[in-house]
Design a protein around this motif. Sequence first.
Motif, PDB file in Angstrom:
ATOM      1  N   LYS A  11      -0.584   0.193   7.277  1.00  0.00           N
ATOM      2  CA  LYS A  11       0.275  -0.406   8.304  1.00  0.00           C
ATOM      3  C   LYS A  11      -0.068   0.104   9.704  1.00  0.00           C
ATOM      4  O   LYS A  11       0.634  -0.189  10.666  1.00  0.00           O
ATOM      5  N   PHE A  12      -1.178   0.841   9.818  1.00  0.00           N
ATOM      6  CA  PHE A  12      -1.554   1.422  11.110  1.00  0.00           C
ATOM      7  C   PHE A  12      -1.661   0.361  12.214  1.00  0.00           C
ATOM      8  O   PHE A  12      -1.142   0.542  13.313  1.00  0.00           O
ATOM      9  N   ALA A  13      -2.316  -0.756  11.913  1.00  0.00           N
ATOM     10  CA  ALA A  13      -2.482  -1.823  12.909  1.00  0.00           C
ATOM     11  C   ALA A  13      -1.122  -2.388  13.334  1.00  0.00           C
ATOM     12  O   ALA A  13      -0.922  -2.744  14.497  1.00  0.00           O
ATOM     13  N   GLU A  14      -0.190  -2.447  12.401  1.00  0.00           N
ATOM     14  CA  GLU A  14       1.160  -2.936  12.701  1.00  0.00           C
ATOM     15  C   GLU A  14       1.876  -1.977  13.658  1.00  0.00           C
ATOM     16  O   GLU A  14       2.502  -2.407  14.630  1.00  0.00           O
ATOM     17  N   TYR A  15       1.776  -0.663  13.400  1.00  0.00           N
ATOM     18  CA  TYR A  15       2.399   0.327  14.280  1.00  0.00           C
ATOM     19  C   TYR A  15       1.770   0.242  15.672  1.00  0.00           C
ATOM     20  O   TYR A  15       2.466   0.287  16.685  1.00  0.00           O
ATOM     21  N   LEU A  16       0.450   0.120  15.697  1.00  0.00           N
ATOM     22  CA  LEU A  16      -0.282   0.046  16.956  1.00  0.00           C
ATOM     23  C   LEU A  16       0.119  -1.195  17.746  1.00  0.00           C
ATOM     24  O   LEU A  16       0.346  -1.137  18.952  1.00  0.00           O
ATOM     25  N   SER A  17       0.240  -2.310  17.056  1.00  0.00           N
ATOM     26  CA  SER A  17       0.631  -3.569  17.684  1.00  0.00           C
ATOM     27  C   SER A  17       2.018  -3.445  18.323  1.00  0.00           C
ATOM     28  O   SER A  17       2.251  -3.937  19.431  1.00  0.00           O
ATOM     29  N   GLU A  18       2.923  -2.770  17.637  1.00  0.00           N
ATOM     30  CA  GLU A  18       4.273  -2.550  18.161  1.00  0.00           C
ATOM     31  C   GLU A  18       4.221  -1.753  19.467  1.00  0.00           C
ATOM     32  O   GLU A  18       4.886  -2.086  20.446  1.00  0.00           O
ATOM     33  N   GLY A  19       3.394  -0.714  19.482  1.00  0.00           N
ATOM     34  CA  GLY A  19       3.249   0.115  20.681  1.00  0.00           C
ATOM     35  C   GLY A  19       2.607  -0.651  21.827  1.00  0.00           C
ATOM     36  O   GLY A  19       3.043  -0.536  22.975  1.00  0.00           O
ATOM     37  N   CYS A  20       1.583  -1.429  21.524  1.00  0.00           N
ATOM     38  CA  CYS A  20       0.906  -2.212  22.561  1.00  0.00           C
ATOM     39  C   CYS A  20       1.834  -3.261  23.145  1.00  0.00           C
ATOM     40  O   CYS A  20       1.787  -3.553  24.341  1.00  0.00           O
ATOM     41  N   TYR A  21       2.701  -3.831  22.310  1.00  0.00           N
ATOM     42  CA  TYR A  21       3.698  -4.791  22.778  1.00  0.00           C
ATOM     43  C   TYR A  21       4.638  -4.116  23.779  1.00  0.00           C
ATOM     44  O   TYR A  21       4.941  -4.668  24.833  1.00  0.00           O
ATOM     45  N   LYS A  22       5.072  -2.899  23.459  1.00  0.00           N
ATOM     46  CA  LYS A  22       5.949  -2.143  24.363  1.00  0.00           C
ATOM     47  C   LYS A  22       5.256  -1.868  25.705  1.00  0.00           C
ATOM     48  O   LYS A  22       5.897  -1.851  26.744  1.00  0.00           O
ATOM     49  N   LEU A  23       3.946  -1.622  25.637  1.00  0.00           N
ATOM     50  CA  LEU A  23       3.165  -1.322  26.850  1.00  0.00           C
ATOM     51  C   LEU A  23       2.706  -2.586  27.571  1.00  0.00           C
ATOM     52  O   LEU A  23       2.109  -2.503  28.635  1.00  0.00           O
ATOM     53  N   ASP A  24       2.968  -3.735  26.962  1.00  0.00           N
ATOM     54  CA  ASP A  24       2.529  -5.026  27.500  1.00  0.00           C
ATOM     55  C   ASP A  24       1.003  -5.060  27.652  1.00  0.00           C
ATOM     56  O   ASP A  24       0.465  -5.468  28.677  1.00  0.00           O
ATOM     57  N   GLU A  25       0.325  -4.584  26.619  1.00  0.00           N
ATOM     58  CA  GLU A  25      -1.139  -4.587  26.597  1.00  0.00           C
ATOM     59  C   GLU A  25      -1.626  -5.239  25.313  1.00  0.00           C
ATOM     60  O   GLU A  25      -0.905  -5.305  24.325  1.00  0.00           O
ATOM     61  N   ALA A  26      -2.879  -5.679  25.336  1.00  0.00           N
ATOM     62  CA  ALA A  26      -3.498  -6.271  24.151  1.00  0.00           C
ATOM     63  C   ALA A  26      -3.657  -5.198  23.074  1.00  0.00           C
ATOM     64  O   ALA A  26      -3.776  -4.015  23.387  1.00  0.00           O
ATOM     65  N   THR A  27      -3.646  -5.622  21.831  1.00  0.00           N
ATOM     66  CA  THR A  27      -3.851  -4.707  20.714  1.00  0.00           C
ATOM     67  C   THR A  27      -5.345  -4.651  20.398  1.00  0.00           C
ATOM     68  O   THR A  27      -5.982  -5.693  20.261  1.00  0.00           O
TER      69      THR A  27
END
Length: 88
Positions: free
Chosen positions: A32-48
């Motif tokens: 689920k690493f990519a999912e956690y990363l995607s959540e963080g990138c969404y918060k930062l308003d950046e591409a995953t």
Amino acid sequence: PRMVKLWIKIYKHDKIVKQTEVERDEKFYYSKFAEYLSEGCYKLDEATPVVLKNHIMNFAKYNMTVFKPSDFIESFPYDRMTVENLDR
């Protein structure tokens, strides 16, 4: 790890320009690493970035991994993004 606690930092000229934490009260799964990363990138308003096997291996071995601009499909105007495991 007992729970998910990641610290995502974005650097420009060796200075942190954006950062966030991803916390979940659940068991950490590498799958689920990519999912956690995607959540963080969404918060930062950046591409995953694209998560490769070496990113997972580095995270497992060093509790941290680094993404370079070349790991992003979309434009990433920074020097690097690091993902650190805070639940050690």
